[in-house]
Scaffold this active site. Structure first.
Site, short mmCIF file in Angstrom:
data_model
loop_
_atom_site.label_atom_id
_atom_site.label_comp_id
_atom_site.label_asym_id
_atom_site.label_seq_id
_atom_site.Cartn_x
_atom_site.Cartn_y
_atom_site.Cartn_z
N PRO A 131 5.04 -0.72 -3.38
CA PRO A 131 4.14 -1.88 -3.48
C PRO A 131 2.66 -1.63 -3.21
CG PRO A 131 5.28 -1.91 -1.39
CD PRO A 131 5.81 -0.73 -2.15
N CYS A 132 1.98 -0.99 -4.15
CA CYS A 132 0.55 -0.74 -3.98
C CYS A 132 -0.25 -2.04 -3.88
CB CYS A 132 0.01 0.17 -5.08
SG CYS A 132 0.47 -0.29 -6.74
N HIS A 133 0.32 -3.15 -4.34
CA HIS A 133 -0.37 -4.43 -4.20
C HIS A 133 -0.49 -4.85 -2.73
CE1 HIS A 133 3.93 -5.50 -4.50
NE2 HIS A 133 3.62 -6.53 -3.74
#
Length: 170
Positions: A131-133
């Site tokens: 989850p780079c968000h």
């Protein structure tokens, strides 16, 4: 010989493609499978809906609000060294939370500066599941290269309850 199977999934943040090897999810992203194959997969493609079914179901459950922890196995072959350490630390950042670029560097045990962490996030081969968000700047959301850019990041963080909805989300 390792092979890859693809699945294209409509999501609230745009069409999303999953690439799954015998070991697990190796790549994902917005757009078409051709865009993913350009990332250096170099694997023979097979048509295998059974192989991709679990990852597709988890992605659908995530967007339906029924899933907070992805259990789809990850095939880390597109990463190595410090980049892999950072992405594996990112994979452990819980749903509904966020870390700064500097916090992620510390969690990974690397000495990569925040700007370098941003570069690693921009080249994450498995967005949403890794989850780079959930990585934000100390003074705001920071950047995002997936989907429609920062707007997609905002929508994902709102979906997870980290950000409050705006009038646009209602």
């Amino acid at each position: 010989m390792t092979t890859v199977a693809f699945a294209e999934v409509p999501t609230p943040v745009g069409p999303f493609v999953l690439a799954v090897t015998e070991q697990g999810l190796v790549a994902s992203g917005w757009g078409s499978r051709e865009r993913l194959t350009g990332r250096g997969l170099g694997l023979a493609e097979v048509h295998d809906p059974d192989r991709t079914a679990f990852a597709v179901a988890e992605l659908n459950d995530y967007f339906a609000g029924r899933l907070r922890v992805f259990e789809t196995p990850i095939d880390w072959r597109l990463t190595s060294g410090t980049r892999r350490l950072v992405l594996q630390a990112l994979h452990r950042v819980p749903y509904g939370t966020a870390v700064t670029y500097g916090e992620l560097a510390a969690r990974s045990g690397s000495t990569v500066p925040a700007r370098g962490i941003g570069s690693i996030m921009g080249s994450n081969p498995i967005p949403i599941v890794v989850p780079c968000h959930r990585v934000v700047a100390g003074n705001g959301l920071g950047g995002f290269s997936g989907g429609e850019g920062v707007e997609t990041k905002r929508r994902l963080l709102t979906h997870e309850g980290y950000l409050q909805p705006t009038l646009l989300d209602l």
